[in-house]
Design a protein around this motif. Structure first.
Motif, mmCIF file in Angstrom:
data_model
loop_
_atom_site.group_PDB
_atom_site.id
_atom_site.type_symbol
_atom_site.label_atom_id
_atom_site.label_comp_id
_atom_site.label_asym_id
_atom_site.label_seq_id
_atom_site.Cartn_x
_atom_site.Cartn_y
_atom_site.Cartn_z
ATOM 1 N N ARG A 194 10.857 12.183 1.316
ATOM 2 C CA ARG A 194 10.453 10.528 1.600
ATOM 3 C C ARG A 194 9.289 10.117 0.814
ATOM 4 N NH1 ARG A 194 12.233 8.462 6.961
ATOM 5 N NH2 ARG A 194 10.403 7.506 7.014
ATOM 6 N N GLU A 195 9.688 8.741 0.431
ATOM 7 C CA GLU A 195 8.432 8.118 0.109
ATOM 8 C C GLU A 195 8.282 6.726 0.713
ATOM 9 O OE1 GLU A 195 7.957 5.558 -4.130
ATOM 10 O OE2 GLU A 195 8.240 7.751 -4.486
ATOM 11 N N GLU A 196 7.098 6.463 1.307
ATOM 12 C CA GLU A 196 6.895 5.493 2.135
ATOM 13 C C GLU A 196 5.910 4.424 1.564
ATOM 14 O OE1 GLU A 196 5.675 6.996 5.968
ATOM 15 O OE2 GLU A 196 7.878 7.973 6.208
ATOM 16 N N TRP A 197 6.258 3.085 1.860
ATOM 17 C CA TRP A 197 5.367 2.025 1.070
ATOM 18 C C TRP A 197 5.071 0.953 2.513
ATOM 19 C CZ3 TRP A 197 3.250 1.575 -3.582
ATOM 20 C CH2 TRP A 197 3.731 2.470 -4.535
ATOM 21 N N ASP A 198 3.941 0.497 2.739
ATOM 22 C CA ASP A 198 3.732 -0.566 3.762
ATOM 23 C C ASP A 198 3.442 -1.876 2.829
ATOM 24 O OD1 ASP A 198 3.660 1.020 5.656
ATOM 25 O OD2 ASP A 198 1.544 1.126 5.860
ATOM 26 N N ALA A 210 0.859 -1.205 0.187
ATOM 27 C CA ALA A 210 -0.040 -0.052 -0.028
ATOM 28 C C ALA A 210 1.071 1.273 -0.088
ATOM 29 C CB ALA A 210 -0.947 0.187 1.345
ATOM 30 N N GLY A 211 0.572 2.081 -0.908
ATOM 31 C CA GLY A 211 1.442 3.446 -0.842
ATOM 32 C C GLY A 211 1.163 4.138 -2.197
ATOM 33 N N PRO A 212 2.092 5.090 -2.424
ATOM 34 C CA PRO A 212 3.054 5.747 -1.799
ATOM 35 C C PRO A 212 2.690 6.743 -0.786
ATOM 36 C CG PRO A 212 3.168 6.439 -3.896
ATOM 37 C CD PRO A 212 2.160 5.330 -4.053
ATOM 38 N N TRP A 213 3.097 7.092 0.211
ATOM 39 C CA TRP A 213 2.961 8.429 0.988
ATOM 40 C C TRP A 213 4.017 9.335 0.876
ATOM 41 C CZ3 TRP A 213 1.753 3.411 3.150
ATOM 42 C CH2 TRP A 213 0.274 3.318 3.033
ATOM 43 N N ARG A 214 4.186 10.129 0.211
ATOM 44 C CA ARG A 214 5.281 11.166 0.054
ATOM 45 C C ARG A 214 4.966 12.493 0.891
ATOM 46 N NH1 ARG A 214 3.707 9.677 -5.644
ATOM 47 N NH2 ARG A 214 5.289 8.208 -6.280
ATOM 48 N N THR A 215 6.144 12.532 1.624
ATOM 49 C CA THR A 215 6.150 13.786 2.293
ATOM 50 C C THR A 215 7.587 14.416 2.193
ATOM 51 O OG1 THR A 215 7.203 12.345 4.312
ATOM 52 C CG2 THR A 215 4.899 13.050 4.315
ATOM 53 N N ALA A 216 7.642 15.723 2.606
ATOM 54 C CA ALA A 216 8.968 16.499 2.402
ATOM 55 C C ALA A 216 8.999 17.848 3.279
ATOM 56 C CB ALA A 216 9.138 17.125 0.940
ATOM 57 N N ARG A 239 14.254 10.110 -1.319
ATOM 58 C CA ARG A 239 14.261 10.747 -2.666
ATOM 59 C C ARG A 239 15.365 11.422 -3.174
ATOM 60 N NH1 ARG A 239 8.299 13.045 -3.500
ATOM 61 N NH2 ARG A 239 8.754 12.731 -5.604
ATOM 62 N N ALA A 240 15.957 11.937 -2.254
ATOM 63 C CA ALA A 240 17.280 12.765 -2.389
ATOM 64 C C ALA A 240 18.371 11.822 -2.941
ATOM 65 C CB ALA A 240 17.501 13.821 -1.529
ATOM 66 N N SER A 241 18.640 10.728 -2.196
ATOM 67 C CA SER A 241 19.901 9.970 -2.416
ATOM 68 C C SER A 241 19.410 8.816 -3.353
ATOM 69 C CB SER A 241 20.317 9.681 -1.196
ATOM 70 O OG SER A 241 19.368 8.652 -0.369
ATOM 71 N N GLY A 242 18.060 8.332 -3.559
ATOM 72 C CA GLY A 242 17.572 7.240 -4.084
ATOM 73 C C GLY A 242 17.735 5.674 -3.370
ATOM 74 N N ALA A 243 18.187 5.880 -1.879
ATOM 75 C CA ALA A 243 18.498 4.723 -1.133
ATOM 76 C C ALA A 243 16.979 4.268 -0.631
ATOM 77 C CB ALA A 243 19.501 5.122 -0.008
ATOM 78 N N TRP A 244 17.126 3.023 -0.509
ATOM 79 C CA TRP A 244 15.908 2.439 0.329
ATOM 80 C C TRP A 244 16.307 1.853 1.559
ATOM 81 C CZ3 TRP A 244 10.788 1.998 -1.411
ATOM 82 C CH2 TRP A 244 10.508 2.116 -2.780
#
Length: 495
Positions: free
Chosen positions: A464-468, A447-453, A483-488
């Motif tokens: 950030r982009e968040e998924w459950d 479920a998602g995404p939820w994007r916040t900044a 989202r800045a570095s592309g790291a999960w």
């Protein structure tokens, strides 16, 4: 019709000494004052009085009359503690009280039907003072003067019926009024032996022959109050102090004396249904300096063993420049909350267990690592700080956390630090996850995404982009893409 009670502690100066040192209980004791070459007896215990010692005697004469007499210097700090304890007993019964003297308190009994009849109120006052090692007498009458004389006239509780004050006063001896020596001699020559005989004299004649002091004595013999009832006002201090007859040099000796003070303080707090939220320890040293130490408590407490254990842990390793010669403990107080305020609400944690647990944690990891979580003033999800649990904010945060836990909602437990992850996408959605410590694999559901900044105007900008996601191990995790570095990363797990 007004009714008053008088709470009077006889032999007050010596009683304060005995209360500070229980080893003196039941023994002949005299409170002394003056220079070492000319010691004078200020007050004596009932045992010393029975044996023949009297206030005003020299220490040598009193010692001759009473073999085994124990002489102790007057202790103003112990007397202040005893006077405060007497006020605590009175305040636990009536909100309107008057501190007439350190050894005497007047209470307005208006509206105290909740406690029963007047004899029961008197018993309640007597029981309260006995619980504080401060034996007192109680008198109840229509005026404060008669109530005070009733307390002096007989031990225990004396109730003078409404309208019966003149008949009660009439046979009492003149000694109860403690007239000045010249007035006492004059009245004795006149043949005045009782209060009733003095009260029968005409006021103008007494004023003309004895002056204003005689007029005041006449008013007391008639049971008249000198002035209006003045209720006590002002902040209360919860302090117990002790001047030591010996120097304390060992830590265990300090704890022994401290335990005695905490016992007395806890008994006073119990009368008022209060607990201590902080304790201030003041130690007077032999070199004239003073050492102060403050112990903040995580919840209102008054159990002496628990308080002593917290002091033991907090003072461990204490080094002072000189031995201790006096000790005082002052409490900051708050009402005790019920363990279970609602019949259907879960029971709250025990304040004693909470205090001991937090004390051990503080000793293990340090005070700056123990507290209650609190959110920072930002929308960044990871901006969680720590505040001292003893503070108001910390207590509110802890209560909120307990309420959330009791609600039966799903908890999201964050990993600290987040687990670095490798994620594959199918379109926009994650379809495969691998991370150290997790049984990764194909994403079962997401479920998602939820994007916040936020904080884009500073150097700490974040996005950030968040998924459950549900994985084959049956657990649901929170995935985060920076989202800045592309790291999960795997940020949290639900349970």
């Amino acid at each position: 019709m007004k009714r008053y009670a008088c709470l009077w502690a006889p032999h007050f100066v010596v009683t304060a000494l005995v209360r500070s040192d229980p080893a003196l209980r039941g023994r002949p004791v005299a409170a002394l004052a003056g220079t070492p070459a000319a010691r004078t007896v200020l007050d004596v215990s009932p045992e010393a009085w029975t044996a023949g010692a009297r206030p005003g005697m020299s220490a040598g004469e009193a010692g001759t009359r009473v073999p085994g007499l124990i002489g102790r210097d007057r202790d103003p700090e112990a007397e202040a503690s005893a006077a405060a304890a007497l006020l605590d007993v009175a305040a636990a019964t009536s909100p309107r009280l008057e501190a007439a003297a350190p050894d005497r308190v007047h209470l307005d009994l208006t509206g105290l039907d909740l406690f029963g009849a007047e004899p029961r109120i008197g018993e309640r006052l007597a029981e309260g003072t006995a619980s504080l090692d401060l034996p007192a007498r109680v008198g109840i009458a229509g005026s404060r003067t008669v109530a005070g004389l009733a307390a002096r006239a007989a031990a225990g509780v004396t109730v003078v019926a409404a309208g019966g004050e003149p008949a009660f006063l009439a046979p009492l001896p003149m000694e109860l009024l403690a007239p000045p020596p010249d007035l006492a001699e004059c009245l004795d020559r006149w043949g005045i032996r009782t209060l009733g005989e003095l009260a029968a004299l005409p006021t103008p004649a007494v004023l003309a022959r004895l002056g204003l002091p005689g007029r005041q004595l006449l008013a007391l013999a008639r049971g008249e109050d000198e002035g209006p009832f003045v209720p006590r006002a002002g902040p209360e201090r919860w302090i117990e102090a002790l001047a030591l007859d010996w120097e304390v040099t060992l830590f265990e000796g300090l704890l022994f004396v401290l335990h005695r003070l905490l016992d007395r303080l806890a008994a006073r707090l119990a009368l008022r249904e209060l607990g201590a939220t902080a304790l201030a320890l003041t130690a007077g040293l032999a070199d004239g300096t003073v050492h102060r130490h403050r112990l903040a408590l995580q919840a209102p407490l008054r159990e002496p063993r628990t308080l002593l254990g917290l002091f033991r842990a907090d003072l461990d390793g204490l080094t002072l420049a000189a031995p201790i010669v006096s000790l005082a403990v002052e409490a900051e107080t708050a009402p005790l909350r019920p363990m279970q305020p609602d019949l259907y609400a879960p029971k709250r944690p025990s304040p004693h267990e909470l205090a001991q647990t937090l004390g051990r944690l503080t000793a293990l990891v340090g005070a700056d690592q123990v507290g209650a979580p609190v959110l920072g003033d930002t929308h960044r999800p990871t901006a969680i700080g720590l505040v001292p649990f003893a503070g108001t904010v910390g207590r509110q945060a802890a209560v909120a956390a307990l309420a959330f836990a009791d609600a039966g909602t799903l908890a999201c437990r964050r990993f600290a630090p987040p687990l670095s992850a490798t994620v594959q996408r199918q379109g926009e959605q994650p379809c495969w996850v691998e991370a150290a410590g997790l049984r990764g694999g194909t994403v079962v559901a997401c479920a998602g995404p939820w994007r916040t900044a936020g904080e884009w105007w500073t150097d700490t900008a974040w996005s950030r982009e968040e998924w459950d996601v549900a994985l084959p191990d049956g657990a649901v995790y929170r995935l985060v893409l920076d989202r800045a570095s592309g790291a999960w990363s795997v940020d949290a797990v639900y349970d």
